[in-house]
Scaffold this active site. Sequence first.
Site, PDB file in Angstrom:
ATOM      1  N   GLY A  84      19.312  27.571 -23.662  1.00 40.69           N
ATOM      2  CA  GLY A  84      19.131  27.601 -22.218  1.00 40.69           C
ATOM      3  C   GLY A  84      19.308  28.940 -21.543  1.00 40.69           C
ATOM      4  O   GLY A  84      18.719  29.200 -20.505  1.00 40.69           O
ATOM      5  N   GLU A 136      25.545  32.373 -20.176  1.00 41.03           N
ATOM      6  CA  GLU A 136      25.305  30.929 -20.256  1.00 41.03           C
ATOM      7  C   GLU A 136      24.341  30.508 -19.159  1.00 41.03           C
ATOM      8  O   GLU A 136      24.235  31.185 -18.129  1.00 41.03           O
ATOM      9  CB  GLU A 136      26.651  30.208 -20.115  1.00 41.03           C
ATOM     10  CG  GLU A 136      26.611  28.708 -20.183  1.00 41.03           C
ATOM     11  CD  GLU A 136      26.146  28.135 -21.513  1.00 41.03           C
ATOM     12  OE1 GLU A 136      24.949  28.317 -21.840  1.00 41.03           O
ATOM     13  OE2 GLU A 136      26.946  27.483 -22.191  1.00 41.03           O
ATOM     14  N   ASP A 137      23.664  29.394 -19.369  1.00 46.31           N
ATOM     15  CA  ASP A 137      22.749  28.883 -18.350  1.00 46.31           C
ATOM     16  C   ASP A 137      23.493  28.159 -17.235  1.00 46.31           C
ATOM     17  O   ASP A 137      23.228  28.365 -16.068  1.00 46.31           O
ATOM     18  CB  ASP A 137      21.655  27.996 -18.958  1.00 46.31           C
ATOM     19  CG  ASP A 137      22.190  26.842 -19.793  1.00 46.31           C
ATOM     20  OD1 ASP A 137      23.424  26.678 -19.929  1.00 46.31           O
ATOM     21  OD2 ASP A 137      21.350  26.094 -20.340  1.00 46.31           O
ATOM     22  N   ASP A 160      29.336  23.558 -16.507  1.00 49.85           N
ATOM     23  CA  ASP A 160      29.495  22.206 -15.970  1.00 49.85           C
ATOM     24  C   ASP A 160      30.923  21.750 -16.268  1.00 49.85           C
ATOM     25  O   ASP A 160      31.843  22.076 -15.526  1.00 49.85           O
ATOM     26  CB  ASP A 160      28.435  21.297 -16.605  1.00 49.85           C
ATOM     27  CG  ASP A 160      28.333  19.935 -15.941  1.00 49.85           C
ATOM     28  OD1 ASP A 160      29.154  19.623 -15.058  1.00 49.85           O
ATOM     29  OD2 ASP A 160      27.426  19.174 -16.316  1.00 49.85           O
ATOM     30  N   LYS A 215      28.462  24.572 -11.721  1.00 44.89           N
ATOM     31  CA  LYS A 215      28.535  23.221 -11.161  1.00 44.89           C
ATOM     32  C   LYS A 215      30.013  22.806 -11.119  1.00 44.89           C
ATOM     33  O   LYS A 215      30.489  22.077 -11.981  1.00 44.89           O
ATOM     34  CB  LYS A 215      27.718  22.254 -12.020  1.00 44.89           C
ATOM     35  CG  LYS A 215      27.516  20.912 -11.364  1.00 44.89           C
ATOM     36  CD  LYS A 215      26.925  19.853 -12.290  1.00 44.89           C
ATOM     37  CE  LYS A 215      25.641  20.189 -12.939  1.00 44.89           C
ATOM     38  NZ  LYS A 215      25.119  19.043 -13.750  1.00 44.89           N
ATOM     39  N   PHE A 254      21.627  16.644 -12.511  1.00 49.99           N
ATOM     40  CA  PHE A 254      21.178  17.108 -13.815  1.00 49.99           C
ATOM     41  C   PHE A 254      20.106  18.163 -13.582  1.00 49.99           C
ATOM     42  O   PHE A 254      18.975  17.853 -13.231  1.00 49.99           O
ATOM     43  CB  PHE A 254      20.654  15.974 -14.696  1.00 49.99           C
ATOM     44  CG  PHE A 254      20.568  16.404 -16.129  1.00 49.99           C
ATOM     45  CD1 PHE A 254      21.652  16.251 -16.971  1.00 49.99           C
ATOM     46  CD2 PHE A 254      19.427  17.024 -16.613  1.00 49.99           C
ATOM     47  CE1 PHE A 254      21.602  16.687 -18.293  1.00 49.99           C
ATOM     48  CE2 PHE A 254      19.355  17.469 -17.922  1.00 49.99           C
ATOM     49  CZ  PHE A 254      20.443  17.298 -18.765  1.00 49.99           C
ATOM     50  N   ASP A 309      17.219  22.412 -19.871  1.00 48.46           N
ATOM     51  CA  ASP A 309      16.338  21.339 -20.317  1.00 48.46           C
ATOM     52  C   ASP A 309      16.975  19.962 -20.175  1.00 48.46           C
ATOM     53  O   ASP A 309      18.172  19.828 -19.934  1.00 48.46           O
ATOM     54  CB  ASP A 309      15.999  21.540 -21.794  1.00 48.46           C
ATOM     55  CG  ASP A 309      17.163  21.191 -22.707  1.00 48.46           C
ATOM     56  OD1 ASP A 309      16.989  20.330 -23.581  1.00 48.46           O
ATOM     57  OD2 ASP A 309      18.243  21.787 -22.560  1.00 48.46           O
ATOM     58  N   ARG A 341      12.226  23.459 -19.874  1.00 57.20           N
ATOM     59  CA  ARG A 341      12.770  24.821 -19.970  1.00 57.20           C
ATOM     60  C   ARG A 341      11.816  25.848 -19.374  1.00 57.20           C
ATOM     61  O   ARG A 341      12.235  26.886 -18.899  1.00 57.20           O
ATOM     62  CB  ARG A 341      13.007  25.203 -21.433  1.00 57.20           C
ATOM     63  CG  ARG A 341      14.138  24.497 -22.100  1.00 57.20           C
ATOM     64  CD  ARG A 341      14.392  25.112 -23.484  1.00 57.20           C
ATOM     65  NE  ARG A 341      15.254  24.292 -24.301  1.00 57.20           N
ATOM     66  CZ  ARG A 341      16.571  24.266 -24.210  1.00 57.20           C
ATOM     67  NH1 ARG A 341      17.179  25.016 -23.314  1.00 57.20           N
ATOM     68  NH2 ARG A 341      17.280  23.498 -24.994  1.00 57.20           N
TER      69      ARG A 341
END
Length: 174
Positions: A43, A98-99, A102, A130, A151, A158, A164
């Site tokens: 990601g 990092e993407d 969470d 997040k 989400f 993805d 993506r």
Amino acid sequence: MSDTIGTVMITQQQINERAAEIGKQIKEDLNGEPVVLVGILRGAVLWMADIMKNTDLEMTIDFMAVSSYGSAKKTSGVVKINKDLDTDIEGKNVIIVEDIVDSGYTLNYLKGYFESRAAKTVKICTLLDKPEGRKVDIDVDYIGFTVDDRFIIGYGLDYDQKYRNLPYISFLED
């Protein structure tokens, strides 16, 4: 694709502008010292490329593949390393790219893992944060954008390997 994509939350231009700001901040924070960027596959690839282009420092890049989601929409909480680093990070400044942050499980694990390998510094750079999803306390040094507890998909993120390639950030509608 049967899932419903929500509206555009963050445009590609907004992402590019934020990457430029973060790149300048990284250069200032590291006082010109070299850095190892570690992209978390898959990601973070697009975001890492943006950070690389905007950080005027000597750098090495490497990648790790880790998972805590599989094909689910919720984390399992168990971090599995599928591909480790090829680069020796002992005594080096490391930025984990990092993407999305969470739950925090993956980055908390990786930060400790890199510290145990004697990295000089370990910082975290994420495209998205997040905070509502946080399960463990983790400090993130560079945040592109803060998002709601949805989400998120697009720009490398993805759902079951789909979406993506969207050139923006969106979300899956329930």
